[in-house]
Motif scaffolding. Structure first.
Motif, short mmCIF file in Angstrom:
data_model
loop_
_atom_site.label_atom_id
_atom_site.label_comp_id
_atom_site.label_asym_id
_atom_site.label_seq_id
_atom_site.Cartn_x
_atom_site.Cartn_y
_atom_site.Cartn_z
N GLU A 1 -7.07 6.48 3.37
CA GLU A 1 -7.25 7.73 4.07
C GLU A 1 -8.45 8.52 3.52
N TYR B 1 0.83 -1.21 0.00
CA TYR B 1 0.00 0.00 0.00
C TYR B 1 0.86 1.26 0.00
N ASP B 2 1.93 1.25 0.75
CA ASP B 2 2.82 2.41 0.82
C ASP B 2 3.49 2.71 -0.52
N ASN B 3 3.56 1.72 -1.40
CA ASN B 3 4.19 1.91 -2.71
C ASN B 3 3.28 2.53 -3.76
N HIS C 1 1.06 5.50 -5.48
CA HIS C 1 1.26 6.95 -5.58
C HIS C 1 0.47 7.66 -4.47
N PRO C 2 0.98 8.77 -3.94
CA PRO C 2 0.27 9.48 -2.85
C PRO C 2 -1.18 9.83 -3.17
N CYS C 3 -1.50 10.13 -4.43
CA CYS C 3 -2.89 10.48 -4.74
C CYS C 3 -3.80 9.25 -4.72
N CYS C 4 -3.21 8.06 -4.69
CA CYS C 4 -3.97 6.81 -4.74
C CYS C 4 -4.27 6.25 -3.35
N LYS C 5 -3.97 6.99 -2.31
CA LYS C 5 -4.13 6.51 -0.94
C LYS C 5 -5.61 6.47 -0.55
#
Length: 118
Positions: free
Chosen positions: A109, A98-100, A102-106
């Motif tokens: 949260e 999950y941490d891998n 892209h930030p916009c794909c989180k």
């Protein structure tokens, strides 16, 4: 007696073989939120042997598949999807996977639909 057992095993094998479809339609939910998620999810599914078609719908989170059941099963596909960082109802991606993404794909949260922003 031996002929009866052989006939039973043959019949059971035939039933199992015929029960598996060459073009089985499947649908299940996969978490994500944007076009990048869509590409990642579909690619993971299509990389599974036996998956002929994969389309993930952003608003509904539904992954629609056509598979050859003789070559794969839903859990193999779900395992490939969690390996690239996307949760399903039955399986959750590891924190590392999950941490891998892209930030916009989180999506954990904020599970909003960001497809218009990409």
């Amino acid at each position: 007696m031996k002929k009866i057992i052989v006939a039973f095993v043959f019949a059971l094998t035939a039933i199992t073989t015929f029960a598996q479809e060459k073009n089985k339609k499947l649908t299940f939910e996969v978490d994500g939120k944007c076009e990048m998620c869509k590409m990642r999810i579909e690619k993971a599914a299509l990389n599974c042997k036996g998956v002929k078609y994969a389309k993930w719908d952003i608003p509904s989170h539904q992954l629609s598949l056509i598979v050859d059941e003789r070559k794969t099963d839903p859990m193999k596909i779900k395992t490939a999807i969690i390996a690239v960082g996307h949760d399903t109802k039955e399986l959750k991606a590891s924190n590392e996977a999950y941490d891998n993404v892209h930030p916009c794909c989180k999506y954990r949260e904020d599970n909003s639909d960001d497809s218009e922003q990409h």
